[in-house]
Write a protein that holds these residues in place. Structure first.
Motif, PDB file in Angstrom:
ATOM      1  N   MET A  61       1.037  -1.051   0.189  1.00 12.60           N
ATOM      2  CA  MET A  61       0.024   0.085  -0.032  1.00 12.60           C
ATOM      3  C   MET A  61       1.144   1.022  -0.606  1.00 12.60           C
ATOM      4  SD  MET A  61      -3.148   1.137  -0.045  1.00 12.60           S
ATOM      5  CE  MET A  61      -4.027   2.269   1.051  1.00 12.60           C
ATOM      6  N   ASN A  62       2.138   0.998   0.654  1.00 14.92           N
ATOM      7  CA  ASN A  62       2.996   2.350   0.718  1.00 14.92           C
ATOM      8  C   ASN A  62       3.860   2.349  -0.904  1.00 14.92           C
ATOM      9  OD1 ASN A  62       4.040   4.236   1.977  1.00 14.92           O
ATOM     10  ND2 ASN A  62       5.559   3.259   3.203  1.00 14.92           N
ATOM     11  N   THR A  63       4.254   1.733  -1.180  1.00 12.67           N
ATOM     12  CA  THR A  63       4.110   1.975  -2.637  1.00 12.67           C
ATOM     13  C   THR A  63       3.555   2.280  -3.494  1.00 12.67           C
ATOM     14  OG1 THR A  63       6.201  -0.779  -1.603  1.00 12.67           O
ATOM     15  CG2 THR A  63       6.383   0.326  -4.282  1.00 12.67           C
ATOM     16  N   VAL A  64       2.722   1.823  -2.976  1.00 12.23           N
ATOM     17  CA  VAL A  64       1.746   2.226  -4.448  1.00 12.23           C
ATOM     18  C   VAL A  64       1.109   3.631  -3.884  1.00 12.23           C
ATOM     19  CG1 VAL A  64      -0.943   1.809  -5.467  1.00 12.23           C
ATOM     20  CG2 VAL A  64       0.668  -0.289  -4.783  1.00 12.23           C
ATOM     21  N   LEU A  65       1.055   4.267  -3.069  1.00 12.41           N
ATOM     22  CA  LEU A  65       0.973   5.725  -2.770  1.00 12.41           C
ATOM     23  C   LEU A  65       2.369   6.308  -2.717  1.00 12.41           C
ATOM     24  CD1 LEU A  65      -1.177   5.934   0.409  1.00 12.41           C
ATOM     25  CD2 LEU A  65      -1.713   6.006  -1.980  1.00 12.41           C
ATOM     26  N   LEU A  66       3.129   6.065  -2.588  1.00 10.25           N
ATOM     27  CA  LEU A  66       4.353   6.814  -2.839  1.00 10.25           C
ATOM     28  C   LEU A  66       4.508   7.140  -4.047  1.00 10.25           C
ATOM     29  CD1 LEU A  66       6.218   7.842  -1.876  1.00 10.25           C
ATOM     30  CD2 LEU A  66       7.682   5.928  -1.879  1.00 10.25           C
ATOM     31  N   ILE A  67       4.735   5.883  -5.271  1.00 11.51           N
ATOM     32  CA  ILE A  67       4.276   6.376  -6.660  1.00 11.51           C
ATOM     33  C   ILE A  67       3.034   6.925  -7.273  1.00 11.51           C
ATOM     34  CG2 ILE A  67       4.147   5.063  -8.888  1.00 11.51           C
ATOM     35  CD1 ILE A  67       5.413   2.159  -7.768  1.00 11.51           C
ATOM     36  N   VAL A  68       2.019   6.880  -7.069  1.00  9.30           N
ATOM     37  CA  VAL A  68       0.951   8.221  -7.334  1.00  9.30           C
ATOM     38  C   VAL A  68       1.508   9.112  -7.140  1.00  9.30           C
ATOM     39  CG1 VAL A  68      -1.492   8.516  -6.998  1.00  9.30           C
ATOM     40  CG2 VAL A  68      -0.750   6.192  -6.869  1.00  9.30           C
ATOM     41  N   HIS A  69       2.317   9.595  -5.965  1.00 10.63           N
ATOM     42  CA  HIS A  69       2.499  10.577  -5.132  1.00 10.63           C
ATOM     43  C   HIS A  69       3.537  11.356  -5.981  1.00 10.63           C
ATOM     44  CE1 HIS A  69       2.990  13.542  -2.468  1.00 10.63           C
ATOM     45  NE2 HIS A  69       4.348  13.448  -2.063  1.00 10.63           N
ATOM     46  N   LEU A  70       4.018  10.773  -6.782  1.00 13.92           N
ATOM     47  CA  LEU A  70       5.687  10.746  -7.538  1.00 13.92           C
ATOM     48  C   LEU A  70       4.672  11.634  -9.147  1.00 13.92           C
ATOM     49  CD1 LEU A  70       8.559  10.486  -8.598  1.00 13.92           C
ATOM     50  CD2 LEU A  70       7.970   8.739  -9.721  1.00 13.92           C
ATOM     51  N   PHE A  71       4.054  10.294  -9.553  1.00 15.56           N
ATOM     52  CA  PHE A  71       2.925  11.163 -10.829  1.00 15.56           C
ATOM     53  C   PHE A  71       2.460  12.356 -10.060  1.00 15.56           C
ATOM     54  CE2 PHE A  71       3.486   6.179 -12.279  1.00 15.56           C
ATOM     55  CZ  PHE A  71       3.565   6.372 -12.990  1.00 15.56           C
ATOM     56  N   VAL A  72       1.156  12.330  -9.351  1.00 13.49           N
ATOM     57  CA  VAL A  72       0.981  13.814  -9.169  1.00 13.49           C
ATOM     58  C   VAL A  72       1.510  14.629  -8.565  1.00 13.49           C
ATOM     59  CG1 VAL A  72      -0.023  14.515  -7.426  1.00 13.49           C
ATOM     60  CG2 VAL A  72      -1.207  12.117  -8.146  1.00 13.49           C
ATOM     61  N   THR A  73       3.344  14.927  -7.922  1.00 12.03           N
ATOM     62  CA  THR A  73       4.057  16.108  -8.308  1.00 12.03           C
ATOM     63  C   THR A  73       4.554  15.831  -9.771  1.00 12.03           C
ATOM     64  OG1 THR A  73       4.593  14.722  -5.819  1.00 12.03           O
ATOM     65  CG2 THR A  73       5.917  16.270  -6.959  1.00 12.03           C
ATOM     66  N   LEU A  74       5.292  15.235 -10.830  1.00 14.39           N
ATOM     67  CA  LEU A  74       5.060  15.015 -12.079  1.00 14.39           C
ATOM     68  C   LEU A  74       3.949  16.085 -12.611  1.00 14.39           C
ATOM     69  CD1 LEU A  74       7.736  11.690 -12.824  1.00 14.39           C
ATOM     70  CD2 LEU A  74       7.723  14.317 -11.938  1.00 14.39           C
ATOM     71  N   ALA A  75       2.768  15.835 -12.606  1.00 11.94           N
ATOM     72  CA  ALA A  75       2.122  16.266 -13.522  1.00 11.94           C
ATOM     73  C   ALA A  75       1.878  17.985 -12.296  1.00 11.94           C
ATOM     74  CB  ALA A  75       0.991  15.464 -12.690  1.00 11.94           C
ATOM     75  N   LEU A  76       1.841  18.080 -11.288  1.00 16.89           N
ATOM     76  CA  LEU A  76       1.961  19.529 -11.163  1.00 16.89           C
ATOM     77  C   LEU A  76       3.217  19.718 -11.131  1.00 16.89           C
ATOM     78  CD1 LEU A  76      -0.035  20.863  -8.805  1.00 16.89           C
ATOM     79  CD2 LEU A  76       1.648  20.268  -6.687  1.00 16.89           C
ATOM     80  N   ILE A  77       4.187  19.302 -11.642  1.00 14.44           N
ATOM     81  CA  ILE A  77       4.797  20.373 -11.880  1.00 14.44           C
ATOM     82  C   ILE A  77       4.647  20.660 -13.624  1.00 14.44           C
ATOM     83  CG2 ILE A  77       7.737  20.252 -12.740  1.00 14.44           C
ATOM     84  CD1 ILE A  77       8.336  18.834  -9.903  1.00 14.44           C
ATOM     85  N   GLY A  78       4.831  19.516 -13.952  1.00 16.49           N
ATOM     86  CA  GLY A  78       4.618  20.114 -15.339  1.00 16.49           C
ATOM     87  C   GLY A  78       2.520  21.504 -16.027  1.00 16.49           C
TER      88      GLY A  78
END
Length: 112
Positions: A1-18
Motif C-alpha cells: 500500500m505504501n509503495t503504491v501511494l508513493l508511486i501515485v504521489h510521484l506521478f501527481v508531483t510530476l503532473a503538478l510541476i508540468g
C-alpha cells in the motif's frame, strides 16, 4: 500500500510541476497555455481557467497523499524514539576498537 501511494504521489508531483510550468505568468512564463499555441481548441481565458483548476485539483491530491503517507509511516522507526533520547558518548570515552584494514592483494595480472 505504501509503495503504491508513493508511486501515485510521484506521478501527481510530476503532473503538478508540468501544469505549473505551462501556465502563462505575468512575465510570460513558458507561454504554452496561450491561445496561439492551442489553435482554435480553447480561448486564452478557457485555457487559463482549465490550468488553474487542474493545478488546484493536483495540489489537493498532493496534500492528501502527503498526509496519507505521513500517517501510514507514523511509528515505523520505533516506539516513541527520538535522537534526542539517546545519550551522546562522552568526549573522552573509549571508542570501540575497529580491526585494521586487510592487506592489499598482489596484482592479478602477470608483471613480467
Amino acid at each position: 500500500m505504501n509503495t503504491v501511494l508513493l508511486i501515485v504521489h510521484l506521478f501527481v508531483t510530476l503532473a503538478l510541476i508540468g501544469v505549473v510550468l505551462i501556465q502563462r505568468s505575468e512575465g510570460g512564463g513558458l507561454g504554452i497555455g496561450s491561445s496561439q499555441g492551442m489553435g482554435s481548441f480553447m480561448s486564452g481565458r478557457g485555457t487559463a481557467n482549465l490550468l488553474t483548476r487542474t493545478t488546484a485539483i493536483l495540489a489537493a491530491i498532493f496534500m492528501v497523499l502527503s498526509l496519507a503517507l505521513a500517517l501510514l509511516n507514523h511509528g515505523t522507526t520505533g516506539v516513541d524514539r527520538s535522537i534526542l533520547d539517546t545519550p551522546a558518548p562522552a568526549p573522552g570515552a573509549a571508542q570501540p576498537a575497529t580491526p585494521p584494514p586487510a592487506a592489499p592483494k598482489g596484482p592479478s595480472a602477470p608483471t613480467n
